[in-house]
Every structure is written in C-alpha cells, then in structure tokens.
Motif scaffolding. Structure first.
Motif, PDB file in Angstrom:
ATOM      1  N   ASP A 147     -11.012  14.749  18.159  1.00 46.83           N
ATOM      2  CA  ASP A 147      -9.956  15.749  17.965  1.00 46.83           C
ATOM      3  C   ASP A 147      -9.174  15.555  16.675  1.00 46.83           C
ATOM      4  O   ASP A 147      -8.846  16.522  15.990  1.00 46.83           O
ATOM      5  N   GLN A 148      -8.872  14.317  16.337  1.00 47.65           N
ATOM      6  CA  GLN A 148      -8.113  14.085  15.105  1.00 47.65           C
ATOM      7  C   GLN A 148      -8.506  12.746  14.493  1.00 47.65           C
ATOM      8  O   GLN A 148      -8.923  11.824  15.191  1.00 47.65           O
ATOM      9  N   CYS A 149      -8.382  12.680  13.180  1.00 45.58           N
ATOM     10  CA  CYS A 149      -8.711  11.461  12.447  1.00 45.58           C
ATOM     11  C   CYS A 149      -7.563  11.136  11.504  1.00 45.58           C
ATOM     12  O   CYS A 149      -7.088  12.003  10.761  1.00 45.58           O
ATOM     13  N   VAL A 150      -7.122   9.894  11.555  1.00 48.70           N
ATOM     14  CA  VAL A 150      -6.061   9.403  10.671  1.00 48.70           C
ATOM     15  C   VAL A 150      -6.703   8.475   9.644  1.00 48.70           C
ATOM     16  O   VAL A 150      -7.296   7.448  10.014  1.00 48.70           O
ATOM     17  N   VAL A 151      -6.624   8.846   8.370  1.00 51.13           N
ATOM     18  CA  VAL A 151      -7.173   8.033   7.289  1.00 51.13           C
ATOM     19  C   VAL A 151      -6.020   7.275   6.644  1.00 51.13           C
ATOM     20  O   VAL A 151      -5.125   7.880   6.042  1.00 51.13           O
ATOM     21  N   LEU A 152      -6.025   5.958   6.791  1.00 57.18           N
ATOM     22  CA  LEU A 152      -4.963   5.139   6.225  1.00 57.18           C
ATOM     23  C   LEU A 152      -5.411   4.518   4.911  1.00 57.18           C
ATOM     24  O   LEU A 152      -6.529   4.009   4.819  1.00 57.18           O
ATOM     25  N   PRO A 153      -4.556   4.564   3.891  1.00 57.18           N
ATOM     26  CA  PRO A 153      -4.891   3.879   2.642  1.00 57.18           C
ATOM     27  C   PRO A 153      -4.776   2.372   2.839  1.00 57.18           C
ATOM     28  O   PRO A 153      -3.736   1.867   3.282  1.00 57.18           O
ATOM     29  N   PHE A 154      -5.855   1.652   2.575  1.00 55.72           N
ATOM     30  CA  PHE A 154      -5.808   0.202   2.710  1.00 55.72           C
ATOM     31  C   PHE A 154      -5.327  -0.357   1.379  1.00 55.72           C
ATOM     32  O   PHE A 154      -6.065  -0.407   0.392  1.00 55.72           O
ATOM     33  N   ASP A 155      -4.050  -0.758   1.344  1.00 54.00           N
ATOM     34  CA  ASP A 155      -3.436  -1.245   0.109  1.00 54.00           C
ATOM     35  C   ASP A 155      -2.750  -2.584   0.385  1.00 54.00           C
ATOM     36  O   ASP A 155      -2.867  -3.155   1.478  1.00 54.00           O
ATOM     37  N   GLN A 156      -2.010  -3.079  -0.603  1.00 52.69           N
ATOM     38  CA  GLN A 156      -1.383  -4.391  -0.484  1.00 52.69           C
ATOM     39  C   GLN A 156      -0.385  -4.434   0.676  1.00 52.69           C
ATOM     40  O   GLN A 156      -0.338  -5.406   1.444  1.00 52.69           O
ATOM     41  N   ALA A 157       0.398  -3.363   0.819  1.00 52.83           N
ATOM     42  CA  ALA A 157       1.395  -3.335   1.892  1.00 52.83           C
ATOM     43  C   ALA A 157       0.728  -3.374   3.258  1.00 52.83           C
ATOM     44  O   ALA A 157       1.177  -4.087   4.166  1.00 52.83           O
ATOM     45  N   PHE A 158      -0.353  -2.599   3.407  1.00 60.13           N
ATOM     46  CA  PHE A 158      -1.037  -2.576   4.702  1.00 60.13           C
ATOM     47  C   PHE A 158      -1.709  -3.921   4.966  1.00 60.13           C
ATOM     48  O   PHE A 158      -1.682  -4.428   6.090  1.00 60.13           O
ATOM     49  N   ALA A 159      -2.324  -4.511   3.939  1.00 67.96           N
ATOM     50  CA  ALA A 159      -3.007  -5.794   4.107  1.00 67.96           C
ATOM     51  C   ALA A 159      -2.044  -6.901   4.508  1.00 67.96           C
ATOM     52  O   ALA A 159      -2.429  -7.847   5.202  1.00 67.96           O
ATOM     53  N   ALA A 160      -0.770  -6.780   4.087  1.00 68.35           N
ATOM     54  CA  ALA A 160       0.219  -7.819   4.368  1.00 68.35           C
ATOM     55  C   ALA A 160       0.959  -7.598   5.683  1.00 68.35           C
ATOM     56  O   ALA A 160       1.753  -8.448   6.105  1.00 68.35           O
ATOM     57  N   GLN A 161       0.718  -6.470   6.359  1.00 69.49           N
ATOM     58  CA  GLN A 161       1.442  -6.161   7.584  1.00 69.49           C
ATOM     59  C   GLN A 161       1.061  -7.125   8.711  1.00 69.49           C
ATOM     60  O   GLN A 161      -0.112  -7.358   8.980  1.00 69.49           O
ATOM     61  N   GLN A 162       2.069  -7.680   9.359  1.00 67.58           N
ATOM     62  CA  GLN A 162       1.820  -8.609  10.452  1.00 67.58           C
ATOM     63  C   GLN A 162       1.263  -7.866  11.664  1.00 67.58           C
ATOM     64  O   GLN A 162       1.581  -6.691  11.886  1.00 67.58           O
ATOM     65  N   PRO A 163       0.426  -8.529  12.478  1.00 73.23           N
ATOM     66  CA  PRO A 163      -0.198  -7.847  13.614  1.00 73.23           C
ATOM     67  C   PRO A 163       0.799  -7.175  14.552  1.00 73.23           C
ATOM     68  O   PRO A 163       0.587  -6.046  14.994  1.00 73.23           O
ATOM     69  N   GLN A 164       1.914  -7.848  14.856  1.00 77.05           N
ATOM     70  CA  GLN A 164       2.891  -7.270  15.773  1.00 77.05           C
ATOM     71  C   GLN A 164       3.536  -6.030  15.182  1.00 77.05           C
ATOM     72  O   GLN A 164       3.805  -5.050  15.894  1.00 77.05           O
ATOM     73  N   ALA A 165       3.761  -6.041  13.867  1.00 75.29           N
ATOM     74  CA  ALA A 165       4.335  -4.869  13.200  1.00 75.29           C
ATOM     75  C   ALA A 165       3.352  -3.705  13.238  1.00 75.29           C
ATOM     76  O   ALA A 165       3.754  -2.545  13.415  1.00 75.29           O
ATOM     77  N   PHE A 166       2.067  -3.999  13.084  1.00 79.98           N
ATOM     78  CA  PHE A 166       1.046  -2.944  13.168  1.00 79.98           C
ATOM     79  C   PHE A 166       1.064  -2.302  14.555  1.00 79.98           C
ATOM     80  O   PHE A 166       1.008  -1.072  14.690  1.00 79.98           O
ATOM     81  N   ILE A 167       1.154  -3.130  15.586  1.00 78.52           N
ATOM     82  CA  ILE A 167       1.182  -2.601  16.950  1.00 78.52           C
ATOM     83  C   ILE A 167       2.400  -1.719  17.160  1.00 78.52           C
ATOM     84  O   ILE A 167       2.300  -0.578  17.654  1.00 78.52           O
ATOM     85  N   GLU A 168       3.568  -2.213  16.781  1.00 75.85           N
ATOM     86  CA  GLU A 168       4.813  -1.497  17.079  1.00 75.85           C
ATOM     87  C   GLU A 168       5.021  -0.283  16.180  1.00 75.85           C
ATOM     88  O   GLU A 168       5.375   0.804  16.664  1.00 75.85           O
ATOM     89  N   GLU A 169       4.788  -0.437  14.875  1.00 74.64           N
ATOM     90  CA  GLU A 169       5.102   0.643  13.946  1.00 74.64           C
ATOM     91  C   GLU A 169       4.007   1.705  13.877  1.00 74.64           C
ATOM     92  O   GLU A 169       4.304   2.896  13.772  1.00 74.64           O
ATOM     93  N   VAL A 170       2.753   1.265  13.926  1.00 74.26           N
ATOM     94  CA  VAL A 170       1.639   2.216  13.766  1.00 74.26           C
ATOM     95  C   VAL A 170       1.153   2.731  15.121  1.00 74.26           C
ATOM     96  O   VAL A 170       1.135   3.942  15.363  1.00 74.26           O
ATOM     97  N   LEU A 171       0.779   1.821  16.009  1.00 76.83           N
ATOM     98  CA  LEU A 171       0.177   2.247  17.270  1.00 76.83           C
ATOM     99  C   LEU A 171       1.191   2.889  18.218  1.00 76.83           C
ATOM    100  O   LEU A 171       0.947   3.975  18.762  1.00 76.83           O
ATOM    101  N   VAL A 172       2.335   2.225  18.425  1.00 75.35           N
ATOM    102  CA  VAL A 172       3.303   2.705  19.420  1.00 75.35           C
ATOM    103  C   VAL A 172       4.175   3.823  18.856  1.00 75.35           C
ATOM    104  O   VAL A 172       4.192   4.947  19.381  1.00 75.35           O
ATOM    105  N   LYS A 173       4.903   3.549  17.766  1.00 79.46           N
ATOM    106  CA  LYS A 173       5.816   4.549  17.214  1.00 79.46           C
ATOM    107  C   LYS A 173       5.089   5.638  16.443  1.00 79.46           C
ATOM    108  O   LYS A 173       5.436   6.818  16.535  1.00 79.46           O
ATOM    109  N   GLY A 174       4.091   5.255  15.658  1.00 82.16           N
ATOM    110  CA  GLY A 174       3.414   6.228  14.803  1.00 82.16           C
ATOM    111  C   GLY A 174       2.467   7.148  15.539  1.00 82.16           C
ATOM    112  O   GLY A 174       2.444   8.355  15.294  1.00 82.16           O
ATOM    113  N   LEU A 175       1.665   6.592  16.472  1.00 82.96           N
ATOM    114  CA  LEU A 175       0.612   7.366  17.115  1.00 82.96           C
ATOM    115  C   LEU A 175       0.810   7.577  18.615  1.00 82.96           C
ATOM    116  O   LEU A 175       0.115   8.400  19.217  1.00 82.96           O
TER     117      LEU A 175
END
Length: 324
Positions: free
Chosen positions: A91-119
């Motif tokens: 149904d939908q596809c999210v294309v994320l730019p893999f850059d320095q900021a994304f590479a440095a993101q901590q796993p817990q921040a990815f879960i909370e900011e991207v998976l829970v709040k973002g999606l």
C-alpha cells in the motif's frame, strides 16, 4: 502504492503494518515476506508499508571510508524496486535517505521516533538477520521488547529456499555476475529486467545502421554486465527481440553524451516501421535480459565493432530460434 520520501507527510497513514529492508531485486524471499505482511495488515485493518533506503547503507559506508569495494553490486534501480513492490500489492513505501544522521541514530531513538511516532506501527516484520541503529546495535530481541512496551507486534521470517538454495540478494548478485540468467529468474520468480526512459546517445548506431534504445542504469556498479539476448516491452503490443550491452561501452569515446555512465543499449533485431526512426525516445520501456552471450569486449575500430554486433545478432537469433 503511495511513495513517500521520509515519514513527515500528512498523507502518510497514521498506523501501518511494516517491514524494513533494502529489498534489492525484490526476490522470491522478499515476495514471501511481503505476502505475509499484507496478510497481517489486513487482519489489523491497516495499510501494508515497506521502509527502504536510498542510497543502500553499504553504499553510504563505502563512500564514508573511501572503499568502493564495500558497496554491493546493485541488482535494481530505485525505479525498478518500487515497481516490483507495487506489483506485490504493497500500500505504501517510505524511502529514507541513509545519511550520517540516520547512521548515527541510536536503536531506541529509531524505535521511538521513526516506528512509533513517525509511522504508528501496529506490526513489524523483519528478516532473520535484521539489525538496526548506530553500529548495528539493535537486534530482534530489542525490537520485540519495544513492541511489548509500546503495544505493537513483532515477528521475524526465516530464510526462503528454492531447490536447497537460500534466496537472498547476495545469491542474485552472484548469479548475475556469472551470467546465469536462468538461475537468476528462479531466484526472482521472473526474468531479470531493467526499465526506464529511452534517452539520447551519441547517435553512433545511425552511422553503423544499428540503432539502439538507451537506458541509464542509475548506479555505478550494476550486478550484471555484458552482452545479452533480450526482449523489449513497452513499445508494441508484443515484446521485441533484441541484443543489449549493459556496461560502460569500452569501445566508445568516453567524451560521448553518456560517457562514464552505466548504460543499457538495446538493438532490436527487427525494428517496427510503425514506430518510425525516432519512435523510442522518451518512452518508458522494460528490457528483460534472457541470456548472456559474453562479457563486454573492446574492439579496434568501428569495422571490428560492426562485425562483433552482427555476430551477436546472429547468435541471438539462433538462441531465440532454439526456444520457439
């Protein structure tokens, strides 16, 4: 399928069932995962969503470390990957730019900011080797614990095998590198193909009476290269047989309009008069690579190049005739 660059979009669904990965090639293992994802999304009454990355994370780290060998050979362009995800009914596809900021993101921040709040994930499906976050510190156990804490389900899918061969993007790359196109088709569940807009070249084909349809492969390191028997879809109702060169064209002057770019140059064995001389330009076509004839060759002059093209055309006709 709706496509979003990043996840800050008002039209992005407030909740979803998600899978995450590079999905290079969208092979049969990917297809099995996507089928499961769609089923789980339907049970929860939410859209299915794929999160993927551009550039490929290993491309990013190869550039960061100035070690191009770290970058994987690319099976598919982003266009073709998205087309295959669409064909799988996502149904939908999210294309994320893999850059320095994304590479440095901590796993817990990815879960909370991207998976829970973002999606707003309700279900997350990952592969058996899934890792995430800075230094790949996040794993399935961490994701599963986060699901319990935040109220989303987590599952993982084991590897998928065809004839005792684990289906993976690495296996597809290996088969493409060997020119084993039948094996590639088994791994993908379809013939290997490249699509795109037909672009102008240096018009050398006109001088040689061998016009070509030129597609740019938007990555510097394709998994396949060489001369192939092909079928062209998108110009006429029936596919057109042809011969194609995928690579950097070592016999040509690097100062040409596509110099230095990876190009798929396709010569149709029988060009329909109804299309006219300029009938291919600007059209979106799909070229299926059916059989590899040989690696790219460097010819000494246009006469030798022309002789080589004629031989390739004869060999392609013979291969096709044996399969009709």
């Amino acid at each position: 399928m709706q496509i979003f660059r990043g996840f800050h979009h008002p039209k992005l669904a407030k909740a979803c069932a998600l899978t995450i990965g590079n999905f290079d090639g969208v092979h049969r293992g990917h297809q099995a995962m996507l089928a499961l994802l769609k089923n789980e999304a339907r049970h929860r009454g939410v859209p299915s969503c794929v999160m993927t990355f551009e550039p490929h994370p290993r491309d990013f780290f190869a550039e960061q470390h100035q070690q191009p060998d770290l970058a994987p050979a690319r099976i598919a362009t982003l266009r073709d990957k998205l087309n295959e995800l669409r064909a799988c009914g996502i149904d939908q596809c999210v294309v994320l730019p893999f850059d320095q900021a994304f590479a440095a993101q901590q796993p817990q921040a990815f879960i909370e900011e991207v998976l829970v709040k973002g999606l707003g994930v309700k279900y997350v499906l990952v592969g058996d080797d899934f890792r995430f976050g800075a230094k790949r510190a996040g794993d399935y156990a961490m994701l599963d614990a986060a699901g319990t804490a935040h109220g989303f389900d987590v599952a993982r899918m084991n590897s998928y095998e065809v004839k005792n061969l684990r289906v993976s993007s690495s296996a597809v790359r290996d088969a493409l590198g060997r020119g084993a196109m039948q094996e590639v088709a088994q791994l993908l569940g379809r013939p290997y193909a490249i699509s795109g807009h037909v672009v102008h070249g240096r018009k050398l084909g006109r001088e040689l009476n061998c016009r070509t349809l030129n597609l740019r492969f938007s990555h510097w390191k394709p998994a396949a290269s060489g001369i192939f028997v092909v079928q062209v879809h998108g110009l006429t109702e029936q596919p057109l047989a042809g011969v194609a060169n995928l690579g950097i064209r070592p016999s040509l002057d690097p100062s040409d309009v596509n110099g230095g770019r990876v190009l798929l140059e396709t010569h149709c064995l029988d060009w329909p008069t109804s299309l006219g001389a300029e009938g291919g330009y600007g059209k979106i076509i799909r070229v299926e690579l059916l059989h590899k004839l040989h690696d790219e060759l460097k010819y000494d002059g246009l006469d030798a190049l022309m002789q080589g093209i004629h031989k390739d055309c004869d060999d392609a006709r013979a291969w096709l005739a044996a399969r009709i």
